[in-house]
Design a protein around this motif. Structure first.
Motif, PDB file in Angstrom:
ATOM      1  N   THR A 141      -6.082  -4.541   2.863  1.00 50.32           N
ATOM      2  CA  THR A 141      -6.142  -5.223   4.158  1.00 50.32           C
ATOM      3  C   THR A 141      -7.409  -6.057   4.285  1.00 50.32           C
ATOM      4  O   THR A 141      -7.384  -7.207   4.740  1.00 50.32           O
ATOM      5  CB  THR A 141      -6.071  -4.197   5.299  1.00 50.32           C
ATOM      6  OG1 THR A 141      -4.856  -3.449   5.192  1.00 50.32           O
ATOM      7  CG2 THR A 141      -6.127  -4.880   6.661  1.00 50.32           C
TER       8      THR A 141
ATOM      9  N   SER B  76      -0.351  11.029  -0.065  1.00 48.57           N
ATOM     10  CA  SER B  76      -1.757  10.693   0.173  1.00 48.57           C
ATOM     11  C   SER B  76      -2.678  11.896  -0.007  1.00 48.57           C
ATOM     12  O   SER B  76      -3.852  11.740  -0.337  1.00 48.57           O
ATOM     13  CB  SER B  76      -1.930  10.108   1.575  1.00 48.57           C
ATOM     14  OG  SER B  76      -1.848  11.097   2.591  1.00 48.57           O
TER      15      SER B  76
ATOM     16  N   ILE C 116      -4.499   0.640   0.867  1.00 54.33           N
ATOM     17  CA  ILE C 116      -4.286   0.275   2.274  1.00 54.33           C
ATOM     18  C   ILE C 116      -5.509  -0.427   2.855  1.00 54.33           C
ATOM     19  O   ILE C 116      -5.434  -1.577   3.310  1.00 54.33           O
ATOM     20  CB  ILE C 116      -3.938   1.518   3.111  1.00 54.33           C
ATOM     21  CG1 ILE C 116      -2.587   2.086   2.672  1.00 54.33           C
ATOM     22  CG2 ILE C 116      -3.918   1.172   4.601  1.00 54.33           C
ATOM     23  CD1 ILE C 116      -2.214   3.396   3.329  1.00 54.33           C
TER      24      ILE C 116
ATOM     25  N   LYS D 137      -4.987   4.082   7.273  1.00 57.88           N
ATOM     26  CA  LYS D 137      -4.363   3.195   8.252  1.00 57.88           C
ATOM     27  C   LYS D 137      -5.284   2.941   9.440  1.00 57.88           C
ATOM     28  O   LYS D 137      -5.313   1.829   9.990  1.00 57.88           O
ATOM     29  CB  LYS D 137      -3.033   3.788   8.724  1.00 57.88           C
ATOM     30  CG  LYS D 137      -1.892   3.675   7.727  1.00 57.88           C
ATOM     31  CD  LYS D 137      -1.464   2.232   7.523  1.00 57.88           C
ATOM     32  CE  LYS D 137      -0.228   2.116   6.655  1.00 57.88           C
ATOM     33  NZ  LYS D 137       0.193   0.708   6.442  1.00 57.88           N
TER      34      LYS D 137
ATOM     35  N   CYS E  91      -4.770   5.897  -2.090  1.00 54.33           N
ATOM     36  CA  CYS E  91      -4.279   5.604  -0.746  1.00 54.33           C
ATOM     37  C   CYS E  91      -5.261   4.708   0.010  1.00 54.33           C
ATOM     38  O   CYS E  91      -4.874   3.685   0.588  1.00 54.33           O
ATOM     39  CB  CYS E  91      -4.053   6.913   0.012  1.00 54.33           C
ATOM     40  SG  CYS E  91      -3.476   6.694   1.701  1.00 54.33           S
TER      41      CYS E  91
ATOM     42  N   TYR F   8      -3.667   9.326   4.464  1.00 57.51           N
ATOM     43  CA  TYR F   8      -2.871   8.152   4.827  1.00 57.51           C
ATOM     44  C   TYR F   8      -3.263   7.646   6.212  1.00 57.51           C
ATOM     45  O   TYR F   8      -3.493   6.448   6.409  1.00 57.51           O
ATOM     46  CB  TYR F   8      -1.383   8.521   4.801  1.00 57.51           C
ATOM     47  CG  TYR F   8      -0.455   7.456   5.333  1.00 57.51           C
ATOM     48  CD1 TYR F   8      -0.063   6.397   4.532  1.00 57.51           C
ATOM     49  CD2 TYR F   8       0.036   7.537   6.642  1.00 57.51           C
ATOM     50  CE1 TYR F   8       0.796   5.416   5.021  1.00 57.51           C
ATOM     51  CE2 TYR F   8       0.893   6.565   7.133  1.00 57.51           C
ATOM     52  CZ  TYR F   8       1.275   5.506   6.324  1.00 57.51           C
ATOM     53  OH  TYR F   8       2.117   4.548   6.817  1.00 57.51           O
TER      54      TYR F   8
ATOM     55  N   GLY G 171       0.816  -1.212   0.000  1.00 56.10           N
ATOM     56  CA  GLY G 171       0.000   0.000   0.000  1.00 56.10           C
ATOM     57  C   GLY G 171       0.846   1.257   0.000  1.00 56.10           C
ATOM     58  O   GLY G 171       2.062   1.226   0.205  1.00 56.10           O
TER      59      GLY G 171
ATOM     60  N   SER H  12      -0.356  -6.764  10.225  1.00 52.20           N
ATOM     61  CA  SER H  12      -0.710  -5.612   9.398  1.00 52.20           C
ATOM     62  C   SER H  12       0.064  -4.393   9.882  1.00 52.20           C
ATOM     63  O   SER H  12       0.118  -4.113  11.086  1.00 52.20           O
ATOM     64  CB  SER H  12      -2.219  -5.337   9.489  1.00 52.20           C
ATOM     65  OG  SER H  12      -2.582  -4.254   8.646  1.00 52.20           O
TER      66      SER H  12
ATOM     67  N   THR I  95       2.737   4.472   1.059  1.00 49.17           N
ATOM     68  CA  THR I  95       3.497   4.665   2.295  1.00 49.17           C
ATOM     69  C   THR I  95       3.795   6.126   2.614  1.00 49.17           C
ATOM     70  O   THR I  95       4.355   6.414   3.670  1.00 49.17           O
ATOM     71  CB  THR I  95       4.839   3.917   2.220  1.00 49.17           C
ATOM     72  OG1 THR I  95       5.589   4.414   1.095  1.00 49.17           O
ATOM     73  CG2 THR I  95       4.619   2.420   2.065  1.00 49.17           C
TER      74      THR I  95
END
Length: 326
Positions: free
Chosen positions: A113, A98, A109, A162, A105, A158, A91, A131, A93
């Motif tokens: 996931t 982002s 991510i 996350k 993004c 980002y 994904g 993860s 980083t």
């Protein structure tokens, strides 16, 4: 022997995002531990494997093509490889990038996931999944160290992505009994850092000054504080989390917060220079929103798993400047 009954003596690990900084260091660590290591990127034939080559392990890992945001691609990979451990490091980083590519993004991510988790649930696989989370999820900690119990306050696309991935992992662990966990990673550096990251920009800029190619260093906001660690240490924490008897989320950090201004000073010290050069704060490098202060408290992982960062900020900068890879 059926997959769900037992694993072979040589354990197989699948690293999604193996060609990045963390993926390369994790691959080396797992190879040294006797694993069979399979790594993925979106296109294995054209991926940048230079970091694997720099660590001398390119020929020791198996590379496959895998698109995390494509459920069928994930299903095919996990079904054929049957990994004992899965490390999702894929994904986008970059926090800065982002803001320019928020949709990509979130998809790379959060959707990626979710696909890994859903495939594990669908297959009923015993695979343990790590993860990669981010301390960016906490937002500005107001000079109070964040812990695993600190509420999230994401301030970038980002960090939002996350945070989404973090709650997906927690939900699948609690709802379906999957052994999955998130390592909430503070900033961690090495010579393998991509050039777009500010720490690498500083190192390269000071090198240019040392060679006499320029007399100034242009950066964004110097008055930000971060917990900077050494990447080769952090991948050990990732591996250790999947060896624990119970799946649990941990904050992976050094516990020491340093200003970007101090990072710059340490870079000049590493080069044997006085920081008398003109350091210019350039507005073009500023983000729409940024965190002024980010502090982390990694005492839980130290207490539970015995992991603790040892490399100091000064050592990190010196190693980056000297391109020490260990």
């Amino acid at each position: 022997m059926p997959w769900h009954d037992a694993f072979p003596l040589t354990r197989t690990a699948l690293i999604a995002g193996i060609t990045g900084q963390d993926g390369a260091y994790l691959a080396r660590h797992l190879l040294q531990a006797g694993y069979r290591v399979v790594g993925s990127s979106r296109d294995a034939q054209s991926s940048d494997t230079s970091r694997l080559s720099r660590l001398g392990i390119h020929q020791d890992v198996e590379l496959i093509s895998l698109a995390p945001n494509d459920f069928r691609s994930v299903l095919k990979a996990l079904s054929s490889i049957e990994p004992a451990e899965l490390y999702n490091l894929a994904g986008q980083t970059s926090v800065g990038l982002s803001f320019e590519q928020p949709v990509e993004c979130m998809e790379s991510i959060a959707s990626g996931t979710l696909n890994f988790l859903e495939v594990l649930r669908y297959l009923g696989a015993p695979t343990r999944m790590f993860s990669a989370g981010s301390s960016e999820c906490f937002g500005d900690t107001q000079q109070q160290p964040a812990t695993e119990a600190t509420a999230f306050h994401p301030r970038s696309p980002y960090a939002v992505a996350k945070s989404t991935a973090y709650w997906q992992v927690a939900n699948y662990r609690e709802a379906y009994g999957i052994f999955c966990c998130t390592g909430i990673l503070a900033n961690h550096e090495s010579p393998l850092r991509p050039h777009r990251f500010v720490t690498q920009k500083i190192i390269e800029g000071v090198r240019s000054i040392e060679r006499g190619e320029t007399h100034e260093l242009r950066l964004g906001n110097l008055d930000i504080w971060r917990d900077w660690g050494w990447a080769p240490e952090y991948v050990v924490a990732m591996h250790r989390m999947l060896q624990a008897p119970v799946a649990k989320d941990y904050l992976i950090a050094s516990g020491h917060t340093t200003s970007l201004r101090e990072f710059v000073r340490l870079a000049f010290v590493a080069a044997g220079l006085e920081p008398g050069v003109s350091i210019i704060s350039d507005a073009t490098f500023l983000r729409p929103s940024d965190l002024k202060y980010s502090a982390m408290d990694p005492s839980l992982i130290a207490a539970d798993l015995g992991w603790k960062a040892k490399v100091t900020p000064a050592e990190i900068v010196q190693r980056m400047y000297d391109e020490v890879l260990v």
